[in-house]
Design a protein around this motif. Sequence first.
Motif, PDB file in Angstrom:
ATOM      1  N   GLY A  15       0.968  -1.295  -0.111  1.00  0.00           N
ATOM      2  CA  GLY A  15      -0.086  -0.067   0.047  1.00  0.00           C
ATOM      3  C   GLY A  15       0.917   1.161   0.064  1.00  0.00           C
ATOM      4  N   LYS A  16       2.064   1.243  -0.219  1.00  0.00           N
ATOM      5  CA  LYS A  16       3.048   2.375  -0.146  1.00  0.00           C
ATOM      6  C   LYS A  16       2.806   3.373  -1.208  1.00  0.00           C
ATOM      7  CE  LYS A  16       7.074   0.209  -1.970  1.00  0.00           C
ATOM      8  NZ  LYS A  16       6.388  -0.766  -3.035  1.00  0.00           N
ATOM      9  N   GLY A  17       2.627   2.472  -2.448  1.00  0.00           N
ATOM     10  CA  GLY A  17       2.376   3.519  -3.687  1.00  0.00           C
ATOM     11  C   GLY A  17       1.077   4.200  -3.449  1.00  0.00           C
ATOM     12  N   TYR A  38      13.217   0.608 -11.791  1.00  0.00           N
ATOM     13  CA  TYR A  38      13.896  -0.535 -11.995  1.00  0.00           C
ATOM     14  C   TYR A  38      12.726  -1.410 -12.860  1.00  0.00           C
ATOM     15  CZ  TYR A  38      16.650   0.859  -8.001  1.00  0.00           C
ATOM     16  OH  TYR A  38      17.740   1.549  -7.437  1.00  0.00           O
ATOM     17  N   ARG A  39      11.618  -1.270 -12.695  1.00  0.00           N
ATOM     18  CA  ARG A  39      10.663  -2.085 -13.668  1.00  0.00           C
ATOM     19  C   ARG A  39      11.240  -1.625 -15.020  1.00  0.00           C
ATOM     20  NH1 ARG A  39       5.548  -3.783 -12.005  1.00  0.00           N
ATOM     21  NH2 ARG A  39       5.338  -3.838  -9.663  1.00  0.00           N
ATOM     22  N   ALA A  40      11.530  -0.434 -15.443  1.00  0.00           N
ATOM     23  CA  ALA A  40      11.870   0.098 -16.943  1.00  0.00           C
ATOM     24  C   ALA A  40      13.135  -0.569 -17.141  1.00  0.00           C
ATOM     25  CB  ALA A  40      12.051   1.389 -16.875  1.00  0.00           C
ATOM     26  N   VAL A  93      23.372  -1.562 -11.581  1.00  0.00           N
ATOM     27  CA  VAL A  93      22.220  -0.929 -11.738  1.00  0.00           C
ATOM     28  C   VAL A  93      21.748   0.148 -10.737  1.00  0.00           C
ATOM     29  CG1 VAL A  93      19.684  -1.365 -11.771  1.00  0.00           C
ATOM     30  CG2 VAL A  93      21.297  -2.939 -13.228  1.00  0.00           C
ATOM     31  N   ARG A  94      21.906   0.001  -9.526  1.00  0.00           N
ATOM     32  CA  ARG A  94      21.380   0.562  -8.373  1.00  0.00           C
ATOM     33  C   ARG A  94      22.218   2.211  -8.612  1.00  0.00           C
ATOM     34  NH1 ARG A  94      17.993  -2.030  -5.639  1.00  0.00           N
ATOM     35  NH2 ARG A  94      17.554  -0.037  -4.531  1.00  0.00           N
ATOM     36  N   ALA A  95      23.557   1.983  -8.771  1.00  0.00           N
ATOM     37  CA  ALA A  95      24.472   3.166  -8.799  1.00  0.00           C
ATOM     38  C   ALA A  95      24.016   3.987 -10.043  1.00  0.00           C
ATOM     39  CB  ALA A  95      25.790   2.627  -9.118  1.00  0.00           C
ATOM     40  N   ASP A 169       8.726 -14.607  -3.416  1.00  0.00           N
ATOM     41  CA  ASP A 169      10.032 -14.650  -3.953  1.00  0.00           C
ATOM     42  C   ASP A 169      10.692 -13.104  -4.368  1.00  0.00           C
ATOM     43  OD1 ASP A 169       9.786 -17.452  -4.706  1.00  0.00           O
ATOM     44  OD2 ASP A 169       8.980 -17.010  -6.909  1.00  0.00           O
ATOM     45  N   ARG A 170       9.860 -12.324  -4.514  1.00  0.00           N
ATOM     46  CA  ARG A 170      10.427 -10.993  -4.567  1.00  0.00           C
ATOM     47  C   ARG A 170      10.942 -10.420  -3.149  1.00  0.00           C
ATOM     48  NH1 ARG A 170       7.877  -6.150  -7.039  1.00  0.00           N
ATOM     49  NH2 ARG A 170       5.924  -6.785  -6.819  1.00  0.00           N
ATOM     50  N   ASP A 171      10.124 -10.680  -2.103  1.00  0.00           N
ATOM     51  CA  ASP A 171      10.345 -10.296  -0.841  1.00  0.00           C
ATOM     52  C   ASP A 171      11.683 -10.888  -0.488  1.00  0.00           C
ATOM     53  OD1 ASP A 171       8.003  -8.894  -0.603  1.00  0.00           O
ATOM     54  OD2 ASP A 171       7.098 -10.347   0.897  1.00  0.00           O
ATOM     55  N   ARG A 173      14.221 -11.787  -2.450  1.00  0.00           N
ATOM     56  CA  ARG A 173      15.141 -11.234  -3.308  1.00  0.00           C
ATOM     57  C   ARG A 173      15.574  -9.746  -2.798  1.00  0.00           C
ATOM     58  NH1 ARG A 173      13.336 -13.682  -8.132  1.00  0.00           N
ATOM     59  NH2 ARG A 173      11.866 -12.335  -8.392  1.00  0.00           N
ATOM     60  N   ASP A 174      14.326  -9.084  -2.415  1.00  0.00           N
ATOM     61  CA  ASP A 174      14.321  -7.750  -2.004  1.00  0.00           C
ATOM     62  C   ASP A 174      15.436  -7.584  -0.584  1.00  0.00           C
ATOM     63  OD1 ASP A 174      13.302  -6.925  -4.193  1.00  0.00           O
ATOM     64  OD2 ASP A 174      11.627  -6.405  -3.556  1.00  0.00           O
ATOM     65  N   THR A 175      14.987  -8.862   0.251  1.00  0.00           N
ATOM     66  CA  THR A 175      15.367  -8.317   1.787  1.00  0.00           C
ATOM     67  C   THR A 175      16.869  -9.145   1.637  1.00  0.00           C
ATOM     68  OG1 THR A 175      14.099 -10.444   2.360  1.00  0.00           O
ATOM     69  CG2 THR A 175      13.016  -8.519   2.860  1.00  0.00           C
TER      70      THR A 175
HETATM   71  O1  CDP Z   1       4.706  -2.010  -6.694  1.00  0.00           O
HETATM   72  P1  CDP Z   1       5.579  -2.917  -6.112  1.00  0.00           P
HETATM   73  O2  CDP Z   1       5.627  -2.707  -4.893  1.00  0.00           O
HETATM   74  O3  CDP Z   1       5.096  -4.597  -6.428  1.00  0.00           O
HETATM   75  O4  CDP Z   1       7.058  -3.034  -6.704  1.00  0.00           O
HETATM   76  P2  CDP Z   1       7.770  -1.924  -7.241  1.00  0.00           P
HETATM   77  O5  CDP Z   1       7.863  -0.769  -5.959  1.00  0.00           O
HETATM   78  O6  CDP Z   1       7.234  -1.246  -8.571  1.00  0.00           O
HETATM   79  O7  CDP Z   1       9.199  -2.289  -7.319  1.00  0.00           O
HETATM   80  C1  CDP Z   1       9.537  -3.352  -8.450  1.00  0.00           C
HETATM   81  C2  CDP Z   1      10.938  -4.107  -7.818  1.00  0.00           C
HETATM   82  O8  CDP Z   1      12.044  -3.000  -7.834  1.00  0.00           O
HETATM   83  C3  CDP Z   1      10.881  -4.385  -6.309  1.00  0.00           C
HETATM   84  O9  CDP Z   1      10.799  -5.846  -5.873  1.00  0.00           O
HETATM   85  C4  CDP Z   1      12.492  -4.066  -5.839  1.00  0.00           C
HETATM   86  O10 CDP Z   1      13.223  -5.234  -6.374  1.00  0.00           O
HETATM   87  C5  CDP Z   1      12.728  -3.101  -6.784  1.00  0.00           C
HETATM   88  N1  CDP Z   1      13.092  -1.947  -6.375  1.00  0.00           N
HETATM   89  C6  CDP Z   1      14.037  -1.620  -5.499  1.00  0.00           C
HETATM   90  O11 CDP Z   1      15.304  -2.321  -5.362  1.00  0.00           O
HETATM   91  N2  CDP Z   1      14.480  -0.293  -5.193  1.00  0.00           N
HETATM   92  C7  CDP Z   1      13.556   0.814  -5.106  1.00  0.00           C
HETATM   93  N3  CDP Z   1      13.711   1.935  -4.565  1.00  0.00           N
HETATM   94  C8  CDP Z   1      12.133   0.529  -5.695  1.00  0.00           C
HETATM   95  C9  CDP Z   1      11.981  -0.776  -6.094  1.00  0.00           C
END
Ligand code: CDP
Length: 214
Positions: A15-17, A38-40, A93-95, A169-171, A173-175
Motif C-alpha cells: 500500500g506504499k504507492g 527498476y521495472r523499466a 544498476v542501483r548506482a 520470491d520478490r520479498d 530477493r529484496d530483503t
Molecule cells: O509496486 P510494487 O511494490 O509491487 O513494486 P515496485 O515498487 O514497482 O518495485 C519493483 C521492484 O523493484 C522491487 O521488487 C524491488 O526489487 C525493486 N526496487 C528497488 O530495489 N528499490 C527501489 N527503490 C524500488 C524498487
Amino acid sequence: MAKPVIAVDGPAASGKGSLARRLAAHFGYAYLDTGKLYRAVGLAVLRAGGDPTDIEKAESAAKAIDPTHLDDHDLTGDAAASAASKVAAIHEVRAALRDFQMGFAAAPPDGAHGAVLDGRDIGTVICPDAPAKLFITADVGVRAERRHKELLSRGEASIYARVLQDLEDRDRRDTTRADAPLKPADDAVVLDTSALTIEEVLAQALRLIDGKLG
Ligand code: CDP
C-alpha cells in the motif's frame, strides 16, 4: 535550505504507492515511484531478449533509461515486477539510477516545495536525511490478495497462489540482496496496513508525519 522529503518504503503491495501518491497530493509535493525505474530496466532487458540477472545487459539498460518516460503500460505487469527485483540486486544498476532519484529529491520538478519518494531504500540510502520516513508493511497473504484483486480489476488473468509465490520470491530477493536490502531505516516509523483501509493508512501517516516537515 533542503526541501522536505517524505520517504515511503516497504515490500510489494503493502500500500506504499497508494499512500505516497495521496501524501504528495495532500502536501502539494512532487511524487516519484522509484519502482518504475527498476521495472523499466527489467523490461528493457526482457524486450532485448536478455536475462535480467545479466550484469552487463542490466547495467547498460539502466544507463540508457530516460526517467522522464515512465508511463509504458507494460511496466505495471508481473513480468516487469519480477525482472525489476532481479536487476535491482545488481550494484551497477542501483548506482546508475541513484543520481536521478537524489536529484529529484533535492530539486523536485515543477517548483514543488517538497518530494515524496516510494521504494525500498529511500530512507536508508537515497534520502537518509529525510525528515519523515515511513515503512509500510502488511501480512504477505493480505498483500497477495490485494495484488490479485488489482490484476483482476485491470482485466488481467491472475491466480492467487501464483501471485503469493511471486511476492514471496520478490520479498526474499529484496530483503537478502547485499546492496541496499529492503529494511526499515533506524529512524523510520513502521506502519502495518493489514487491517487498514487506504483512508485509515493516510490518516495514521499524516498523524505520524505531523510536525516533522518543518
Ligand atoms: O509496486 P510494487 O511494490 O509491487 O513494486 P515496485 O515498487 O514497482 O518495485 C519493483 C521492484 O523493484 C522491487 O521488487 C524491488 O526489487 C525493486 N526496487 C528497488 O530495489 N528499490 C527501489 N527503490 C524500488 C524498487
